[in-house]
Design a protein around this motif. Structure first.
Motif, PDB file in Angstrom:
ATOM      1  N   ARG A 373     -17.460  81.280  49.864  1.00 14.20           N
ATOM      2  CA  ARG A 373     -17.979  79.923  50.073  1.00 14.20           C
ATOM      3  C   ARG A 373     -17.904  79.551  51.541  1.00 14.20           C
ATOM      4  O   ARG A 373     -17.057  80.055  52.276  1.00 14.20           O
ATOM      5  N   ARG A 374     -18.792  78.644  51.919  1.00 12.97           N
ATOM      6  CA  ARG A 374     -18.821  78.164  53.299  1.00 12.97           C
ATOM      7  C   ARG A 374     -19.225  76.692  53.280  1.00 12.97           C
ATOM      8  O   ARG A 374     -20.200  76.323  52.631  1.00 12.97           O
ATOM      9  N   ALA A 375     -18.476  75.862  53.967  1.00 17.56           N
ATOM     10  CA  ALA A 375     -18.743  74.429  53.982  1.00 17.56           C
ATOM     11  C   ALA A 375     -19.942  74.104  54.868  1.00 17.56           C
ATOM     12  O   ALA A 375     -20.206  74.782  55.867  1.00 17.56           O
ATOM     13  N   ALA A 376     -20.668  73.048  54.484  1.00 18.74           N
ATOM     14  CA  ALA A 376     -21.794  72.565  55.299  1.00 18.74           C
ATOM     15  C   ALA A 376     -21.289  71.563  56.324  1.00 18.74           C
ATOM     16  O   ALA A 376     -20.388  70.774  56.055  1.00 18.74           O
ATOM     17  N   ARG A 377     -21.889  71.583  57.491  1.00 18.71           N
ATOM     18  CA  ARG A 377     -21.535  70.642  58.559  1.00 18.71           C
ATOM     19  C   ARG A 377     -22.753  69.787  58.897  1.00 18.71           C
ATOM     20  O   ARG A 377     -23.890  70.198  58.710  1.00 18.71           O
ATOM     21  N   GLY A 378     -22.486  68.593  59.416  1.00 13.23           N
ATOM     22  CA  GLY A 378     -23.581  67.721  59.828  1.00 13.23           C
ATOM     23  C   GLY A 378     -24.410  67.189  58.679  1.00 13.23           C
ATOM     24  O   GLY A 378     -25.619  66.991  58.810  1.00 13.23           O
ATOM     25  N   VAL A 379     -23.784  66.946  57.521  1.00 16.27           N
ATOM     26  CA  VAL A 379     -24.489  66.424  56.353  1.00 16.27           C
ATOM     27  C   VAL A 379     -23.861  65.093  55.946  1.00 16.27           C
ATOM     28  O   VAL A 379     -22.703  64.818  56.252  1.00 16.27           O
ATOM     29  N   LEU A 380     -24.627  64.256  55.239  1.00 17.77           N
ATOM     30  CA  LEU A 380     -24.087  62.983  54.767  1.00 17.77           C
ATOM     31  C   LEU A 380     -23.193  63.202  53.547  1.00 17.77           C
ATOM     32  O   LEU A 380     -22.066  62.704  53.486  1.00 17.77           O
ATOM     33  N   ILE A 381     -23.700  63.937  52.557  1.00 16.51           N
ATOM     34  CA  ILE A 381     -22.937  64.207  51.343  1.00 16.51           C
ATOM     35  C   ILE A 381     -22.241  65.548  51.512  1.00 16.51           C
ATOM     36  O   ILE A 381     -22.906  66.579  51.652  1.00 16.51           O
ATOM     37  N   PRO A 382     -20.905  65.576  51.534  1.00 13.55           N
ATOM     38  CA  PRO A 382     -20.198  66.856  51.699  1.00 13.55           C
ATOM     39  C   PRO A 382     -20.628  67.867  50.643  1.00 13.55           C
ATOM     40  O   PRO A 382     -20.796  67.526  49.468  1.00 13.55           O
TER      41      PRO A 382
END
Length: 394
Positions: A373-382
């Motif tokens: 897994r890899r987290a998203a950055r620069g998004v409104l909804i985590p």
């Protein structure tokens, strides 16, 4: 308004090791710690420069049910979206005009209607996804859910059958607009408004063409037959585009990851529905809601006056009840609070739920494990940028 919950919430404690917390910190490295700090200041607190902050579910529901707190005044969602969508979409309307538009749109979102739409659009992609899992392939669930959410939105606004590339492009356009907003946003800049209008004008043109064709097999054609004007249908398409691309695509991977981390697998439809509701509480699709005060009132023990801004921190209200537990029963004041309450409860909720049930049901029919897994950055909804899953051989 009472700030007392019928089921006493637990005080928040840092859970920095959890994957959910990492998602929030990746999306909002500064705003998220501040938001969680606000939870420790009490059920309702007035903060200069921010507004009246609500951290309690019962108080939040009372605000959402009270007509003195509006979506079309200073500091409300109308400040964000009216420059982009115009003044007459559900996101920024109040009163009888809002109720009348909801009545016109409601027949499009009955359980039977949305189930039929989801089956038409997702039957083939879900069959393909299930086959890949059965063969033991590693699947990026984020990519798959984006593709499917994009395909449903394409159908909703009148595009008919589309290629995977078109569906992904439609999702990316929606994500681009939503990502312009942060937890601290009050208004979009002139440049952001221009970019958003460019995308939404294309969406509106597609919707308008489908409306003019008037085919009752399409959602836009049914809007015409239900008595919506061309302008109302175009505005509704824009609103659905903005709100319908993110919820499903961000939520399903988080649901599957939460179940994996909890070593839990729903045994049937009822257990799946309970897991969905509990994962909604933990992930909180709408982490913050804004209202503008239109008449003197009280929020909890805090007096408010016209022009004040009320910031409902839905995430704090929901997370106060503890970590993810699929067996949890939600108290009445908490129930689906993240989709609103009263006259502004999300009209698209049945469609989102139908999509989530269909995709999650197809995935969880297999004994899947998260392999990366890899987290998203620069998004409104985590959310996850990638969530790789693989089925365990039977």
């Amino acid at each position: 308004m009472s700030a007392t919950a019928s089921a006493r919430p637990r005080r928040w404690a840092p859970d920095g090791a959890s994957h959910e917390t990492r998602l929030h910190l990746a999306a909002h490295p500064f705003a998220y710690p501040l938001m969680r700090l606000l939870a420790r200041l009490g059920p309702v607190v007035r903060l200069p420069g921010l507004g009246v902050v609500v951290n309690d579910a019962a108080t939040a529901r009372a605000v959402l049910m009270d007509e003195r707190f509006r979506k079309d005044g200073p500091g409300s969602p109308g400040d964000l979206w009216t420059p982009v969508l115009g003044p007459s979409v559900l996101l920024n309307m109040e009163g009888e005009a809002h109720a009348a538009l909801r009545r016109k749109l409601a027949p499009l979102f009955t359980p039977a209607q949305v189930a039929s739409l989801v089956d038409q659009v997702l039957r083939a992609p879900l069959a393909g996804l299930s086959e890949r899992l059965a063969r033991g392939e590693a699947v990026d669930l984020v990519a798959e859910t984006r593709l499917m959410a994009g395909a449903v939105i394409c159908r909703l606004i009148g595009m008919g059958e589309v290629s995977p590339g078109d569906a992904r492009a439609m999702y990316a356009d929606g994500e681009r607009i939503v990502s312009m907003v942060s937890l601290r946003s009050r208004r979009l800049s002139a440049r952001q408004v221009a970019l958003a209008r460019g995308v939404l004008d294309r969406v509106g043109d597609i919707a308008a063409a489908a409306y003019e064709r008037g085919e009752e097999t399409t959602v836009m054609g049914r809007m015409r037959s239900l008595g919506l004007s061309a302008a109302e249908a175009r505005g509704a398409a824009g609103a659905f585009f903005l709100t319908g691309t993110e919820t499903v695509a961000t939520f399903v991977p988080r649901l599957v990851a939460l179940l994996h981390d909890a070593r839990s697998r729903p045994a049937g439809p009822l257990e799946l529905d309970r897991a969905i509701e509990e994962a909604m509480r933990v992930t909180t699709p709408t982490p913050v809601m804004l209202r503008s005060v239109a008449a003197p009132a009280r929020v909890g023990r805090v007096p408010v006056r016209p022009g004040d801004r009320v910031l409902i921190v839905t995430h704090n209200c929901a997370r106060a009840y503890g970590p993810f537990d699929p067996a949890r029963t939600h108290p009445p004041e908490l129930r689906r609070l993240w989709f609103g309450a009263g006259p502004h409860f999300c009209i698209g909720y049945p469609l989102a739920l139908a999509e989530i049930r269909a995709i999650a049901g197809a995935v969880l029919a297999h004994d899947v494990r998260v392999s990366g897994r890899r987290a998203a950055r620069g998004v409104l909804i985590p959310t996850y940028r990638h969530l790789w899953i693989r089925a365990v051989p039977a």
